[in-house]
Design a protein around this motif. Structure first.
Motif, PDB file in Angstrom:
ATOM      1  N   ALA A  22       0.836  -1.201   0.000  1.00  0.00           N
ATOM      2  CA  ALA A  22       0.000   0.000   0.000  1.00  0.00           C
ATOM      3  C   ALA A  22       0.870   1.250   0.000  1.00  0.00           C
ATOM      4  O   ALA A  22       1.954   1.271   0.602  1.00  0.00           O
ATOM      5  N   GLU A  23       0.391   2.289  -0.669  1.00  0.00           N
ATOM      6  CA  GLU A  23       1.113   3.563  -0.675  1.00  0.00           C
ATOM      7  C   GLU A  23       1.257   4.079   0.755  1.00  0.00           C
ATOM      8  O   GLU A  23       0.324   4.020   1.551  1.00  0.00           O
ATOM      9  N   GLY A  24       2.438   4.567   1.064  1.00  0.00           N
ATOM     10  CA  GLY A  24       2.674   5.144   2.387  1.00  0.00           C
ATOM     11  C   GLY A  24       2.899   4.126   3.478  1.00  0.00           C
ATOM     12  O   GLY A  24       2.999   4.489   4.652  1.00  0.00           O
ATOM     13  N   GLU A  25       2.986   2.829   3.123  1.00  0.00           N
ATOM     14  CA  GLU A  25       3.233   1.773   4.104  1.00  0.00           C
ATOM     15  C   GLU A  25       4.345   0.869   3.575  1.00  0.00           C
ATOM     16  O   GLU A  25       4.359   0.529   2.391  1.00  0.00           O
ATOM     17  N   ALA A  26       5.238   0.485   4.438  1.00  0.00           N
ATOM     18  CA  ALA A  26       6.366  -0.344   4.009  1.00  0.00           C
ATOM     19  C   ALA A  26       5.917  -1.771   3.721  1.00  0.00           C
ATOM     20  O   ALA A  26       5.021  -2.304   4.379  1.00  0.00           O
TER      21      ALA A  26
END
Length: 353
Positions: A62-66
């Motif tokens: 997910a965008e913004g999550e590693a």
């Protein structure tokens, strides 16, 4: 006082570099820029998270999550990572059957056996890609200039210096020393979160324990090596498992932003550096084979997870997949005679026009 980039210019980040200075801006002004109104934070949330790698609710990254890919040596985590990099550069559309959103520029921190990473990348690219790769992909070879757990600001500084919106950390053991220590894990997590806050998408390669908690395949989040802060700070954790050089390895989605993807088998074509999903259990086919007896979630879980004694969590995962097919109109559901009786699923008979 020299800024961060000026210091990083000194002797390519090697040798005796002076300590990083504190930001010179007004702390009150800096804090004010970070606050987010409550209504925006709580209510402005999409139904499914925007994905770097995934489709609708089947999100691996997910965008913004590693995203962390954990695997023993030789199980193909670098092979999969370079396919994601290639897709992130816009040179292929999907990896393991799921789309990857193109980015701008990738920084690959080849800290663990750079020569091996170089060979893995060489399989996927051709000579005609040279100019494109020089513009869109940059590598760091060997250990980072500082321990990222002790100097959390370094990771985002390296990404800024490389003008990268994506960073691949290969691997975590080389980014910070002593990953089993919670202080080190928390320090590295701070480095990761700083990069994410600055809009950098973070992909990490890591190792799981030699054996799972039950002595077999590592298949739970606790089977990932190191401090709990390493996995707690990620949005998604994938486990690949097999012996070194195995052409077929298992894939498990241990931590998910939305739906669990898999489990399934991944087939590595080592000469080409590509991977594909092996034919997985078809729930509709299982229901069809069940005939008039239909299929329960427990029976489906036995096939999906290749076990004679599925756990309650595995049965629930199977039930959700059957329910999804039911809601889509493929299956009929017959509820048990009592609340404790298992529901049974049958094929939906469709009229022929």
């Amino acid at each position: 006082m020299a800024d961060l980039n000026d210091q990083l210019d000194a002797d390519p980040w090697e040798g005796d570099v002076p300590p990083m200075p504190e930001p010179e801006s007004d702390p009150n002004e800096a804090l004010a820029q970070l606050f987010v109104p409550g209504g925006s934070f709580v209510l402005d949330v999409p139904e499914t998270p925007p994905s770097v790698w995934g489709s609708e609710a089947d999100v691996l990254w997910a965008e913004g999550e590693a995203l962390m890919i954990a695997a023993p040596q030789g199980a193909g985590k670098t092979t999969v990572a370079f396919q994601v990099v290639r897709a992130r550069l816009g040179l292929q559309d999907t990896v393991l059957g799921l789309p990857v959103t193109p980015g701008e520029r990738v920084l690959y921190l080849a800290m663990d056996r750079p020569a091996q990473a170089q060979r893995a990348a060489h399989r996927l690219f051709v000579l005609d890609d040279r100019e494109f790769l020089n513009d869109r992909l940059v590598f760091w070879k060997g250990p980072p200039p500082f321990d990222l757990a002790k100097r959390p600001e370094i990771l985002v500084a390296m990404c800024e210096r490389a003008k990268a919106d994506t960073v691949v950390i290969d691997s975590l053991k080389d980014a910070a020393i002593g990953l089993s220590d919670d202080e080190v894990g928390a320090g590295y997590n701070r480095a990761r979160q700083k990069a994410l806050t600055e809009g950098v998408q973070v992909l990490e390669l890591h190792h799981n324990r030699k054996a799972g908690t039950n002595g077999g395949e590592p298949n739970t989040i606790s089977d990932v090596y190191g401090s709990v802060w390493l996995t707690s700070g990620t949005g998604s954790v994938i486990s690949l498992y097999g012996d070194p050089g195995d052409p077929v390895v298992s894939f498990r989605h241990l931590k998910q932003p939305m739906n669990e993807v898999g489990p399934f088998r991944v087939v590595h074509d080592h000469p080409s550096g590509t991977s594909s999903v092996q034919q997985t259990t078809d729930l509709i086919e299982l229901v069809r084979n069940g005939g008039p007896e239909g299929l329960t979630a427990k029976r489906a879980a036995e096939d999906l997870f290749e076990t004679n004694k599925p756990t309650p969590a595995q049965v629930e995962k199977a039930r959700r997949r059957l329910e999804k097919l039911h809601n889509e109109g493929f299956l009929l559901r017959h509820n048990g005679a009592s609340k404790t009786s298992a529901a049974t699923y049958y094929l939906q008979m469709r009229s022929v026009s």
